[in-house]
Design an enzyme around this catalytic site. Structure first.
Site, short mmCIF file in Angstrom:
data_model
loop_
_atom_site.label_atom_id
_atom_site.label_comp_id
_atom_site.label_asym_id
_atom_site.label_seq_id
_atom_site.Cartn_x
_atom_site.Cartn_y
_atom_site.Cartn_z
N HIS A 105 19.97 -56.15 -93.79
CA HIS A 105 18.62 -56.03 -93.25
C HIS A 105 17.57 -55.68 -94.30
CE1 HIS A 105 20.62 -56.06 -89.30
NE2 HIS A 105 19.44 -56.42 -88.83
N GLY A 106 17.98 -55.15 -95.43
CA GLY A 106 16.98 -54.83 -96.45
C GLY A 106 17.57 -54.11 -97.64
#
Length: 352
Positions: free
Chosen positions: A275-276
């Site tokens: 996700h990041g």
């Protein structure tokens, strides 16, 4: 950055070629496995370089106590999504679930199709293999797709964007009361759902307008009565991808208890990192790992017997998880949690 179109085309060409090679080497298990590993390394190397190299350098610099200067790279649009799509294609060929696509243009349509490139869902080759060759486009399907697209657009523009303004206004407030901080996280919780599910609805709608049927990506996740159920309803395509290509190959739940816990840990550490490129996303993934292990050790049976409690339990901890997801600066995150749990009065929440 139009130059990143070249990167997308490279990914398509490379994975098209490796797919044909994997099928050609079907009877040579050793060479086929070497080619699969090579394909995985190249795909992940591109992903890691553009998405994580700055994070890795900052982490290394923090450990050894020096600053490592590096240019900030723009993240190529859809890189995570088309990398995972192409990897699933190669895995399925290796597992003999599909045959390699011989027509490059057809494969490129699958690899780079615009409706789901920027924000998903992660459509697998097995889902649309037949549709790539033969599909039906008519006014009825076009109308259904247009309706889905408009609903997704409304979720994004009318709901998510306005909730984003509310969340930004609250988090920018220097003196939040405890009620205001919870209201802000609630706004972010709803913004995230309407934003992401809105994009997915638009992608599915566009696909249907073009004659493709994509699987749904969200199924009313906030009505869940357990964290396990939530992740069967939220970003379904990502969850099933990690289940089929990471969790099950590691042994799934058909192993010893310790190995089962290890498998869940690996999946959720990778889910957070996907996700990041920030530590808060890794902690966010590990946050869910803890609750999934607790539920699998018997707590889920307790939840099944107490419906009202289970809903409160899920929503409460989801709010905490989205706070962890939203704030990338760990110092600011600590400040937010303090405001959420240390009683501070105020009536500003009424205004918001």
């Amino acid at each position: 950055e139009p130059v990143y179109v070249i990167l997308m085309l490279f990914s398509s060409i490379f994975n098209y070629y490796m797919g044909t090679e994997l099928e050609r080497l079907y009877y040579d298990d050793r060479k086929q496995k070497i080619n699969l590993i090579f394909s995985i390394i190249i795909n992940l190397a591109v992903l890691v370089f553009f998405k994580y190299y700055g994070f890795l350098l900052n982490t290394i610099g923090g450990i050894i106590g020096i600053h490592i200067p590096h240019p900030e790279l723009s993240l190529p649009i859809g890189l995570s999504f088309y990398t995972f799509r192409n990897l699933s294609y190669l895995f399925d060929i290796y597992l003999s679930k599909v045959s390699a696509q011989r027509n490059f243009l057809t494969f490129a349509v699958y690899s780079t199709m615009f409706p789901y490139t920027s924000a998903g869902p992660i459509v697998r080759y097995t889902d649309i293999e037949t549709q790539l060759k033969q599909r039906t486009i008519n006014i009825s399907r076009f109308g259904i797709g247009a309706e889905l697209f408009v609903k997704g657009l409304a979720k994004k523009v009318l709901l998510a964007d306005n909730l984003s303004v509310l969340y930004s206004s609250i988090c920018g407030h220097p003196q939040m009361s405890v009620f205001t901080s919870w209201l802000g996280i609630l706004a972010y919780t709803m913004q995230l759902y309407f934003d992401f599910s809105g994009y997915s609805d638009m992608a599915i709608g566009l696909g249907k307008m073009l004659g493709f049927d994509f699987n749904k990506n969200f199924d009313y996740p906030y009505i869940s009565t357990s964290v396990s159920e939530f992740w069967r309803r939220w970003h379904i395509s990502l969850g099933s991808w990690f289940r089929d290509y990471i969790y099950i190959p590691l042994g799934g739940n058909r192993v010893s208890t310790l190995k089962h816990i290890r498998n869940i840990l690996v999946v959720w550490a990778l889910t957070g990192l996907w996700h990041g490129a920030s530590w808060n996303f890794i902690f966010w993934g590990l946050f869910f790992f803890v609750f999934l292990v607790i539920e699998r050790m018997g707590f889920k049976q307790v939840l099944e017997r107490h419906s009202a409690f289970s809903h409160v339990y899920v929503i409460f901890f989801l709010l905490l998880s989205w706070a962890l997801f939203a704030v990338t600066d760990l110092g600011m995150l600590g400040d937010l949690f303090t405001r959420m749990f240390v009683p501070v009065g105020g009536v500003d929440w009424i205004y918001y």
